[in-house]
Structure formats: C-alpha cells, structure tokens
Design an enzyme around this catalytic site. Sequence first.
Site, mmCIF file in Angstrom:
data_model
loop_
_atom_site.group_PDB
_atom_site.id
_atom_site.type_symbol
_atom_site.label_atom_id
_atom_site.label_comp_id
_atom_site.label_asym_id
_atom_site.label_seq_id
_atom_site.Cartn_x
_atom_site.Cartn_y
_atom_site.Cartn_z
ATOM 1 C CB CYS A 1 13.110 15.114 4.135
ATOM 2 S SG CYS A 1 13.446 14.434 2.506
ATOM 3 C CD GLU B 1 -4.015 -6.203 2.924
ATOM 4 O OE1 GLU B 1 -4.694 -5.549 3.582
ATOM 5 O OE2 GLU B 1 -2.853 -5.915 2.631
ATOM 6 C CD1 TRP C 1 -8.427 -1.430 9.819
ATOM 7 C CD2 TRP C 1 -9.323 0.486 8.745
ATOM 8 N NE1 TRP C 1 -8.575 -2.010 8.299
ATOM 9 C CE2 TRP C 1 -9.201 -0.877 7.856
ATOM 10 C CE3 TRP C 1 -10.196 1.425 8.510
ATOM 11 C CZ2 TRP C 1 -9.634 -0.678 6.378
ATOM 12 C CZ3 TRP C 1 -10.646 1.405 6.930
ATOM 13 C CH2 TRP C 1 -10.411 0.399 6.136
ATOM 14 C CD GLU D 1 -2.796 -0.959 2.267
ATOM 15 O OE1 GLU D 1 -2.968 -0.337 3.175
ATOM 16 O OE2 GLU D 1 -3.995 -1.736 2.030
ATOM 17 C CG HIS E 1 -7.962 -6.449 10.915
ATOM 18 N ND1 HIS E 1 -8.286 -7.811 9.974
ATOM 19 C CD2 HIS E 1 -7.951 -5.602 10.441
ATOM 20 C CE1 HIS E 1 -8.738 -7.103 8.927
ATOM 21 N NE2 HIS E 1 -8.632 -5.790 9.130
ATOM 22 C CB CYS F 1 8.804 12.594 2.820
ATOM 23 S SG CYS F 1 10.406 12.942 3.581
HETATM 24 C C1 GAL Z 1 -4.461 -3.039 5.080
HETATM 25 C C2 GAL Z 1 -2.826 -3.208 5.049
HETATM 26 C C3 GAL Z 1 -2.650 -4.499 5.939
HETATM 27 C C4 GAL Z 1 -3.590 -4.532 7.188
HETATM 28 C C5 GAL Z 1 -5.008 -4.355 6.783
HETATM 29 C C6 GAL Z 1 -5.849 -4.128 7.986
HETATM 30 O O1 GAL Z 1 -4.509 -1.490 4.460
HETATM 31 O O2 GAL Z 1 -2.271 -3.650 4.028
HETATM 32 O O3 GAL Z 1 -1.202 -4.838 6.267
HETATM 33 O O4 GAL Z 1 -2.993 -3.497 8.071
HETATM 34 O O5 GAL Z 1 -5.114 -3.055 5.985
HETATM 35 O O6 GAL Z 1 -7.251 -4.024 7.412
#
Ligand code: GAL
Length: 670
Positions: free
Chosen positions: A161, A312, A320, A154, A363, A159
């Site tokens: 700097c 994913e 989150w 991702e 998670h 940055c």
């Molecule tokens: C994604 C990330 C994963 C994990 C996941 C949790 O954005 O690539 O490593 O953090 O979120 O939902």
Amino acid sequence: MKEFGTLYPHFLHGADYNPDQWLSYPEVLEQDPRMMAQAHCNCMSVGIFSWAVLEPEEGVYRFEELDRTIKRLSARGIKTILATPSGARPRWLAERYPEVLRVNKAGLRQHYSDRHNHCFTSPIYREKTVAIDRQLALRYGKDPNVILWHISNEYSGECHCQLCQEAFRQWLKKKYDNDLDKLNHAWWSAFWSHTVTDWAQIHPPMQTGEPDHIMTGLYLDWRSFVTHQTVDFMKMEIDTIREVCPNVPVTTNMMWTPQQIDYHDFKDYIDVVSWDAYPSWHEKDQIRCAVDAAFNHNYFRCLKHKPFLLMESTPSNTNWHAVNKLKRPGMHRLASLQAVAHGSDSVQYFQWRKGRGGSEKFHGAVIDHNGKASGRVFEDVRQMGISLEKLDQVCGTSTHAKVAIVYDLKNHWALSNASGFINEDKQYVKTCLQHYKSFWKRGVDVDVISVGEPLEGYDLVIMPMLYSLPQEQIERIEQYVAQGGTVVATYTTGYVNETDLCYLGGFPGQKLKDVFGLTADEIDSLYPEEQNTVLWGEESYTVVDYCELVTPTTAQVLGTYGADFYKGMPALLKNNYKTGEAYYIACRDTGALTDRLYAQLLQERKIKTYALPEGATITSRAQYLFVQNYNDHPITVPLPATYRDLETGALYKGAIALEALGVAVLCPEA
Ligand code: GAL
C-alpha cells in the site's frame, strides 16, 4: 530479557487450543481440560485467533470466556501460553478501516479474507493491536497461570500500500544517508537507465513494476525493509505487553526456513525462540526429511544459542501438504524427541481438537471428531507426555557444537534472484543440507549460524555457496582463519557484497583470495544430464551442476577435474593461511567428495564422531545422547561406553538395539 523456564522449569506439553470455536458446545468445553490432563498435557496456547470474541465491537472488550478458559485449564494444573490476537483481525475492523487490509503485489487492495492479511505499517492496525494487547496484559499479566506470551502468529507476508511504500522510502533515506547517489551506486541503477532522481520514484518490486531479479539491489532492500517493518510491529506488541507485564517472557512462533523475512532480526526482542515444525515424514527419502528437520531445529536453537520451544507440530497428519500422510507408529515419538534432542524444551501441537468446520477440520489433532480421549493418536500423545516427565532433567540444558554451518537468508535471497548460473534453482538450501548430512550421520552436533555471528570457538566452519558477503563478514572470516580456525567454502563464494555489487579485482572478494590462496576466474554450469569428475588421490568423484575454474596462488591442489577443457585444473584446494586452514571446493559433487573431506577434517581435529548405521544419528544435549533410527527397520547402534536409558533405566554397554523409527535418550553411566 526474561529467561524462559523461570516460571515453569519443565518440558511443556500441549497444543493450540481454540475454545472460541466451541462456545455453543458447553459439554466440549467442560470435557477438554479433563482430557488434556489424561493426555499428560501441562499447557495450552490460547487466544491465537480470538480477536472477534475478545473485542466483538470496536472498543468493547469481553474477557469472560477467556477468564473461564484459563480457570478451567488451571483447575487441571494446565498452564496457559497467552497469545496476542493480531494474526487475524475481526471483520468489523476491516470494514470500518479498509487501510488495515493488505495491497497485494498486483497493487490491489485485498478484501477481508484469510488470516495474515493486515498491513504492518497502517497506523490504525497498530493502534487497534496495541489497544487489545494492552487490555490483555492488564487483565492477565499477573495471572500465575499465564507463563508465556505468544506474540501474534507466524508473522509473514508483505503489503504494497501507499503507506508501506512511503515507509520503504523513509527507510531507504535513512539507510543511504539521504543521499540518492549512494542509493544509485548500491543498486547499480545506471544499468538500463534506471537512475533514481527523486525518492518519490521508488516503488517496491511488484507484478506490474520491477521484477525481483532485474534490480536486485532494490529487491534485497525491499526484503530487508519487509523484515524491518515486521520486526517493528512485533516490537510494538512486545513493548505493549512488557510495559504492563515485565515478568512474563515473550515469544513469537516462526516457520520452517527459508522464509521471506529474516528471523535473525527477530531474535534480540524475544525472550525465547519458538517455531512450528511440519516435516513431510514418510516421504520417499525419509533420511532427507530427518536431516532437513534437524537442520531447521539447529537453526532455531542458534538464533539465541539457547533452548527453544517447539510451538506447533502435528500429532498425526497435516492438511496442507500435497499428500497428507499419517505418522506411522513410532514417528510421533521419534519426531518429537528429535526436537528435544536439538534443544527444544517443549512438544506442542497444532491442535488440541479438530474443528467442525473451516479449512483445518481435517488437520491432525489430539482429539478427533469422535471426541474420544483414546485411539492411536491420543495414545501417542499421552505417551509423549509421560516420556517428557521422565526426561525432566534434560529440560533447559544446552548443546555445545564445535562445527558451524553458515546458512544465511540474505544470501539465499541474493543467490536465488541472481540471473545466471543455473536459473531454475541454485539449490542453496539443498546444498547446505547435503553438507550438513555428513555431520548428522556421524552424530556431530552443528550450529547453524548466519552471516554476522562470531566464528570464534568453532573448530570448523562450513560456508556452502556464500555468494553474498558483506565486507565485515570477509574480515570476520579472515580473522578466524588467521587465528587458527578452519573454513570450508565452495564455488560462488564472495562474488558480491550485501547490495549485490560484484567484488572487483577477482573472486572471492577482497581478502578471501589470500585466505583461500586462489582466484575463481570462471564458472561453468552443467545441463542436468551432464557430469564431470574430480580426481582426488586414487578416487574419482561425480560432479554435477557447477564447475568453477580457479587459479591457485598459494593454495595446494588436492583434487583436479577429470574431463572437459578444464581437465586437470584444480577442483579441490587447501590453503594454509597464517595459523589456520582454508579449503575450497570449486564444484558441486554428489556428496561423496564433501563427505570424505569432512570425515578427514573431523578426524584431524579430534571431534567426536560415532560409527552409525545408515539412517541413524546421535544428537547430544549436555551429557545426554539421543539415539535415533529413521529407518523402517530395526538397527543396532554401537555405543562407545555404558549408558543408562533415562526412561526405562535399562543399561546399554557397547551397543543399543533400536526398533524401526526407535529412539532412546541415554545418560553416560559413571
Ligand atoms: C501453522 C499455523 C497454525 C495452523 C497450522 C496447520 O502454520 O500457525 O495456526 O494453521 O499451521 O499446520
């Protein structure tokens, strides 16, 4: 470019796998591959955050654990997607070379923390990344179990700097032919005496410096530079891998749009697009959520106009979201097959096993803290694996959409930062989704494309709020309509060019006035409690937020405003331009007006639609139909012919009954 699927021509089913967190639990490492096979998983993404294990000290590489992991997986027939670890750096690297850490928007160098906290310009970060990537490629490049490279994780962030600032200046010099007059003109810097007289005076937008919305030319160039620098870093990683290992395809996992980098600039360097989808299922408006997810899947499919990978997704909840809800029974199957319906050749999860500690321990994962290969979530995953095996013939097939929606990140950045109209939120993305919904609910496939992509081949092109239009895109639209295409545009179309300079001579800019046969003279913004109406034939439609006042030249007026001092003035127009048609919706309606227009345009163009119950859709992939029910109650979906269910073999003639959150994959019966 290497075609994905040549090394493994089946759906991928698996997860992010982090054995490095479990090295002191040998029994867990032994159990995992067995349980993966039980879950009908066939591949795992490995090594994403493994740098500290792979290179515990500078220049000292330890691959024994990774060797063992890949071997253990392959013994169970499980392939490896191997990551480069640049998404999180080990402590020693940041301690020894502080320049690798980012400087934030306030101008402060961050401490070692978090994961995506590294400068993409830093020569040292680049050198160390190349070194570890090369070692990985040398060691695993010929391993037949490694079927795909997962480049970093991702890519995101920025940055500020000195190295990045100087690289930005060099990038600007190149862009503006080393000519400050050109830059000053593009940024309209005479405004508030901002004229740049030396390249060294240029700094990115920062907390203590220029805000994003004041000198928008600077802001837009900064966004493009950040994308450029990120892509440049990714290219460096890809080149390193390809040099040693040219035969294994590469991807990088992307995120829900809109982001602060433009993924369109990534697409030419990767072999296959992949992305991470975390819709907030079971929110109050589930249909909105389904439409949003579908739109995003289409966006990622259209980056390369090829199948993509769902890299994913969560098997149950995230950790989150504001409220982390469990997926209700049926939702895992529905959400996963939604991705497949829109072109995914995989269903991958974050994560295989919940960690014991760290922020992601709650998670969702295939294996919970109880360590058992059983239970509701595990069973959902197992069933998905079985389904994907049955759907094998769908893998690799494509979608052929006749309708395109132009959704453009650079437009989003420009529009969101334009001071004016309704400042709180211009609602660009929401508006694109509202337009898209008219097609979604009729089972019409839509390509989601960016400015710059060819329009030929589409029967209908929708361009909501395309405020920022480069000259070349105006030409492209003109030619498309001249040659017989149909476009639909809305209020705020073609106000500015790519550096946010207003088009002179009236909106929409340049030739678009002829294409749409009108000029857009003024735009009225409405308070949230205000409304207007549009009268179109016998019907009246509710209007909110924006009413543009337009003067037709050659356009025919279809609908007019119902109130205010512009009552009776045009609000919906159609222009016959050369051999094509251009529609202009001058106001933001609450959905019914655009919906009626799209129903009519689809019918006139004989684009196939389905009569579907509320909350249902059909997505086609090649000859296969994915019939989906996003309602929490059962429905019956009418079908135009006889179909066979690819999983059960059942035949459906004229209709199919779907349970709550049900989905079926059908093939027409000859
Ligand atoms: C994604 C990330 C994963 C994990 C996941 C949790 O954005 O690539 O490593 O953090 O979120 O939902």
